[in-house]
Design an enzyme around this catalytic site. Sequence first.
Site, short mmCIF file in Angstrom:
data_model
loop_
_atom_site.label_atom_id
_atom_site.label_comp_id
_atom_site.label_asym_id
_atom_site.label_seq_id
_atom_site.Cartn_x
_atom_site.Cartn_y
_atom_site.Cartn_z
N CYS A 116 0.81 -1.22 0.00
CA CYS A 116 0.00 0.00 0.00
C CYS A 116 0.85 1.27 0.00
O CYS A 116 0.31 2.37 0.11
CB CYS A 116 -0.94 -0.01 1.20
SG CYS A 116 -2.01 -1.47 1.24
N LYS A 185 -8.37 -0.34 10.73
CA LYS A 185 -8.27 -1.41 9.75
C LYS A 185 -7.26 -2.44 10.25
O LYS A 185 -6.09 -2.12 10.44
CB LYS A 185 -7.83 -0.84 8.41
CG LYS A 185 -7.63 -1.90 7.35
CD LYS A 185 -7.46 -1.28 5.98
CE LYS A 185 -7.13 -2.35 4.95
NZ LYS A 185 -6.96 -1.78 3.62
N ARG A 207 0.97 -7.36 5.32
CA ARG A 207 0.65 -5.97 5.64
C ARG A 207 0.72 -5.67 7.14
O ARG A 207 0.18 -4.68 7.59
CB ARG A 207 -0.76 -5.64 5.13
CG ARG A 207 -0.95 -5.80 3.62
CD ARG A 207 -1.97 -4.81 3.10
NE ARG A 207 -2.66 -5.22 1.90
CZ ARG A 207 -2.13 -5.30 0.70
NH1 ARG A 207 -0.84 -5.03 0.52
NH2 ARG A 207 -2.86 -5.67 -0.34
N GLU A 223 -5.93 5.13 16.89
CA GLU A 223 -5.89 5.41 15.44
C GLU A 223 -7.05 6.32 15.04
O GLU A 223 -6.91 7.23 14.24
CB GLU A 223 -5.98 4.11 14.63
CG GLU A 223 -4.73 3.25 14.67
CD GLU A 223 -3.66 3.73 13.70
OE1 GLU A 223 -3.89 4.73 12.98
OE2 GLU A 223 -2.58 3.12 13.68
N LYS A 238 -13.13 -1.87 9.80
CA LYS A 238 -13.08 -3.10 8.99
C LYS A 238 -12.07 -4.08 9.49
O LYS A 238 -11.03 -3.63 9.98
CB LYS A 238 -12.85 -2.66 7.55
CG LYS A 238 -11.60 -3.06 6.87
CD LYS A 238 -11.51 -2.37 5.57
CE LYS A 238 -10.76 -3.28 4.64
NZ LYS A 238 -10.24 -2.62 3.51
N SER A 264 -14.59 -8.85 2.04
CA SER A 264 -14.71 -9.97 1.09
C SER A 264 -14.81 -11.33 1.77
O SER A 264 -15.65 -12.15 1.40
CB SER A 264 -13.53 -9.94 0.12
OG SER A 264 -12.30 -9.99 0.82
#
Length: 313
Positions: A116, A185, A207, A223, A238, A264
């Site tokens: 990312c 996240k 990640r 955060e 998420k 997903s």
Amino acid sequence: MRALVRETQLDPGDLIYPLFICPGEGVRRPIASMPGVFNLSIDEAVKEAEEAASLGIGGLLLFGLPESKDEQGTGAWDDDGIVQRSLRALKQSGVAKKLVLIADVCLCEYTSHGHCGIVVEKGTGFDVDNDPTLALLAKTGASLARAGADIVAPSDMMDGRVAAIRAALDADGNTQTPILSYASKFASAFYGPFRDAADSAPQFGDRRTYQMDGANLREALREIELDLVEGADMLLMKPAMPYLDVVKAARDLTGVPIGAYQVSGEYSMLQAAFEKGWLDRNRAMLESLVSMRRAGADFIVTYFAKEAARLLA
Ligand code: PBG
């Protein structure tokens, strides 16, 4: 009587439908790990948007599959990039009058390595270099707003990106474009099928240096606080169902609008059970979505948006 005393409502207008837009014309390519989800060329995406609008869905979240990728992810901020062109096509078609267009801001679909941000060598391994990445994310957000995004939604998890994107939007005169920050996240196994859909699996490593440890609730709240200080207008949490306590804690912490992203893997897991006949499709789908609203989400990003909207009609 149950309807009369029901505490939580779910409306099609609360749902956001993600689209994965790819090059070409007349393309409608199924994604194997996500039954019912497709890579769509721009013309097909416009048709899909029209269907979503007619079902009363609140908005779209746009992801792009570029023609080519490179180390820096230049396709992300190209004014002629795939999502930028899609935004213009959706605006021109008129369908955007009925749908909020949210553009995801990230580099992972555009970088050859699938991370990312900018990757640098570090010791025997690698690291994603936070600060130089900020300028690229800011350019991306600004470009997407110029192309017509109503909201930009950074999902990269670099520190400081909200402030950087805000400054770039303002410098362009897009002072009214809100930032929906994926503030909380987690580094999650539930993103697996998305990486097929967006062709964004990291080519090496994972990640975990920039997405959060799923064990940490207090860190998630830190955060969120940081993103709010930097100017986030809304928050996206998420994954959703495995992290409903985080959604609830965010709801208790702040009054800004909060969304939950049924990712997903959550979708595919349910689809697999439906295919096997192990769960009641309609009931399990709506129950999962209502749980997110009950936990405090104002809106929900879900691949079930069309199906759920049909059931709710
Ligand atoms: C991009 C991004 C991801 C998702 C949304 N934006 C993938 C990731 O972080 O690996 C996941 C969405 C889903 O699983 O449905 N950074």
